[in-house]
Design an enzyme around this catalytic site. Structure first.
Site, PDB file in Angstrom:
ATOM      1  N   LYS A  67       0.847  -1.185   0.000  1.00 53.36           N
ATOM      2  CA  LYS A  67       0.000   0.000   0.000  1.00 53.36           C
ATOM      3  C   LYS A  67       0.884   1.237   0.000  1.00 53.36           C
ATOM      4  CE  LYS A  67      -3.924   1.890   2.593  1.00 53.36           C
ATOM      5  NZ  LYS A  67      -4.733   1.734   3.834  1.00 53.36           N
ATOM      6  N   HIS A 108      -0.302   4.464   0.350  1.00 54.40           N
ATOM      7  CA  HIS A 108      -0.858   5.589   1.102  1.00 54.40           C
ATOM      8  C   HIS A 108      -1.248   5.102   2.503  1.00 54.40           C
ATOM      9  CE1 HIS A 108      -4.242   3.439  -0.707  1.00 54.40           C
ATOM     10  NE2 HIS A 108      -4.965   3.878   0.308  1.00 54.40           N
TER      11      HIS A 108
END
Length: 219
Positions: A102, A104
């Site tokens: 991921k 963010h």
């Protein structure tokens, strides 16, 4: 056969996670049976399955401090096992991974409790090629954890190839120096089929499959 093996195989049949017929595997082999842990798809089934995992792990004497579920099927299995251990009075930390990092929010690949300094038990359904397990082992070591053992539901006990007589579980255990604990194996399934009237007709096909593709190395 020990009780957790019998309970697991009965559960797998009831949930239709274990089916008999003619199935083409990723390896190209035609198997007389197929196991799909995704069919443990209710709270009660997962709770019963988790108890079978816990009993098998206890019987093996594994020592660990954290549970890790490899994406994707390992995640609910590890979570269910964490709940089972909590029910038994042991509150264990839990972690798992994403398939893709991921970029963010909290970012990264790992989710859950930190791995550093902990002995980690990996929980998954099966070891087929061993790719997902090797990736999980690398993530755990990179995160500062120490792989303690790998717990799986079913060991098909099939040799890796015509050139390698070991099973996928044996190969991973030897390469990574991490023990593999299975709730049940093909040998257990054969014994169970011999004791279960409704499966009596499947036993000869299972025996023929093991004779052709079974691992020739003792565990």
């Amino acid at each position: 056969m020990s009780d957790h093996r019998t309970r697991f195989l009965q559960l797998a049949l009831h949930a239709e996670a274990l089916r008999f017929g003619e199935f083409t595997l990723k390896s190209g082999r035609t198997s007389p049976y197929f196991f799909n842990a995704g069919r443990f798809d209710s709270g009660q089934a997962l709770a019963t399955l988790a108890a079978c995992y816990a009993d098998a792990i206890e019987a093996a004497g594994a020592q660990f401090d954290l549970l890790f579920g490899p994406a994707y099927k390992g995640i609910p299995l590890a979570a269910a096992l964490a709940c089972e251990y909590a029910r038994r009075g042991r509150d264990l930390p839990l972690a798992f991974n994403r398939k893709e990092a991921k970029t963010h929010g909290e970012g990264g690949t790992l989710i859950g409790a930190p791995l550093a300094g902990r002995r980690v038990l990996i929980v998954d359904d099966v070891i087929t090629a061993g790719t997902a397990i090797r990736e999980a082992l690398a993530l755990i070591r990179d995160g500062g954890g120490t792989p303690a053992a790998i717990a799986i539901a079913l060991d098909r006990q099939e040799r890796v190839s015509e050139q390698d007589d070991r099973s996928a579980a044996q190969t991973v255990a030897a390469e990574q120096q991490v023990p593999v604990i299975a709730i049940a194996t093909l040998s257990d399934l054969l014994a169970f089929a011999g004791e279960t009237t409704t499966l009596a007709g499947e036993r000869d096909r299972l025996l023929a499959y093991r004779a052709r593709y079974g691992s020739r190395v003792s565990s």
